[in-house]
Design an enzyme around this catalytic site. Structure first.
Site, mmCIF file in Angstrom:
data_model
loop_
_atom_site.group_PDB
_atom_site.id
_atom_site.type_symbol
_atom_site.label_atom_id
_atom_site.label_comp_id
_atom_site.label_asym_id
_atom_site.label_seq_id
_atom_site.Cartn_x
_atom_site.Cartn_y
_atom_site.Cartn_z
ATOM 1 N N HIS A 20 0.852 -1.142 -0.141
ATOM 2 C CA HIS A 20 -0.141 0.358 -0.080
ATOM 3 C C HIS A 20 1.098 1.140 -0.253
ATOM 4 C CE1 HIS A 20 -3.795 1.800 1.840
ATOM 5 N NE2 HIS A 20 -2.661 3.337 1.212
ATOM 6 N N GLU A 203 -11.117 3.621 6.478
ATOM 7 C CA GLU A 203 -10.223 3.946 6.675
ATOM 8 C C GLU A 203 -10.706 5.686 7.536
ATOM 9 O OE1 GLU A 203 -7.491 6.548 4.078
ATOM 10 O OE2 GLU A 203 -6.354 7.029 5.105
ATOM 11 N N ASP A 281 1.960 3.914 2.713
ATOM 12 C CA ASP A 281 1.118 4.901 2.199
ATOM 13 C C ASP A 281 0.850 5.697 1.742
ATOM 14 O OD1 ASP A 281 -1.756 5.413 1.287
ATOM 15 O OD2 ASP A 281 -2.528 5.793 3.383
#
Ligand code: HPA
Ligand code: ZN
Length: 339
Positions: A20, A203, A281
């Site tokens: 990710h 999220e 991320d």
């Protein structure tokens, strides 16, 4: 029992895979200024320090505003190459052996940067890293969920001549009020084209959005997924489908998805047999790459050696790699843990 310092060392040394990672989120301020100067673009900050000082976020949208502003200095294939290569060099130094990266084509198309300029720059860097270091990779094209279904379809059409370079599609950007079902038809076509599917869900958005990612998009993986724990039936469904969750500890802290690292749900996820993994991320914005994410978790929780191993192994299991490659990587991981 190993000390925290020993566990941090182990996390640094072990072979890792990242699942990710937004390539535009790896834009370090130094490189951003360099490329801005080269392209004669004026950033709305006078210095690197002033830019870094702006990295204070109360939620996802605060971050996205700055993220889109930063990526706006990328104009040429060379810019995309340099951005990607800087990330790959960094994570190679952290023993990342396989990476699956997102790019946000609509964030560049809106600025009239052609699709081929973006993907050729990114792909060349990925290929060079493969030749130089044997690093394997997958490339994930992500749709911006705050834009329309029509825009997503138009982007998919632009991507069609490049499908040999694209392994999967994702869904990112502002989650609230943009539920996965908005893109059900786009993802159906992606599936028919043989692409793997993932989506950011849970999220900031409610468990219902994770259900939609499962049922409307038929995801192969879930990005974040933190809020899955609020719904026991959903947790059971994710277990049943054996889906990997690409969790991002420092991101969650910086975007106030969790209040402290001590309260991060990743250990809980492991305890209920969810295939959680650790990822960075947008490392340039959130305070660290893979090693720093593991370090923060180890320092601020009572993560055990077994859990550390499980997190690393889950990532190889959840990677879109052939079974034989996964086995080779996991054998390397086992060596580090059992030496
Ligand atoms: N969430 C949603 N969209 C994003 C993110 C994220 O964490 N990073 C880059 N785009
Ligand atoms: Zn993300």
């Amino acid at each position: 029992m190993r000390t925290k310092i020993e566990l941090i060392k182990l996390a640094e040394q072990m072979p890792k895979t990242e699942l990710h990672l937004h390539i535009e989120g790896t834009f370090e301020p130094e490189l951003m200024f360099k490329i801005a100067n080269r392209n004669q673009i004026q950033l709305p900050y006078q210095s690197i320090e002033e830019l870094k000082a702006a990295y204070q976020f109360n939620n996802l949208q605060d971050f996205l505003n700055i993220y889109y502003q930063g990526m706006a200095v990328l104009l040429t294939e060379n810019d995309f190459y340099d951005l990607t290569m800087a990330y790959l060099e960094k994570v190679h130094s952290q023993n990342v052996v396989h990476t699956e990266i997102f790019f946000d084509p609509q964030g560049h198309l809106e600025r009239d940067i052609p699709f081929d300029v973006q993907i050729n720059g990114i792909s060349k860097a990925l290929e060079d890293a493969k030749v130089k270091w044997g690093m394997s990779y997958r490339l994930i094209m992500s749709f911006l969920r705050h834009l329309s279904e029509e825009s997503a379809f138009a982007t998919l059409n632009l991507a069609k001549p490049f499908l040999d370079k694209i392994d999967a599609v994702g869904l990112d950007s502002s989650e609230l009020n943009h539920p996965p079902e908005k893109f059900a038809r786009v993802f159906q076509e992606c599936r028919e084209l043989g692409l793997k599917i993932t989506a950011h869900a849970g999220e900031e958005g409610p468990p219902e959005y994770i259900w939609q990612a499962l049922d409307c998009l038929e995801v192969d993986r879930i990005d974040h997924g933190n809020r899955a724990l609020e719904d026991t039936q959903l947790t059971a469904e994710i277990q049943k489908r054996k889906l990997t969750l690409t969790v991002c500890p420092l991101s969650n802290l910086k975007l106030c998805v969790v209040d402290t690292m001590e309260h991060h749900p990743i250990q809980k996820m492991l305890q209920v047999n969810l295939n959680a993994t650790v990822n960075s991320d947008d490392p340039a914005y959130f305070g660290g790459y893979m090693n720093e994410n593991y370090k923060a978790l180890i320092e601020d929780s009572n993560l055990t050696e077994t859990e550390l191993y499980q997190l690393a192994k889950n990532a190889f299991e959840g990677a879109w790699l052939p079974t034989s490659d996964k086995a080779l990587y996991i054998a390397e991981l086992d060596k580090i843990f059992h030496q």
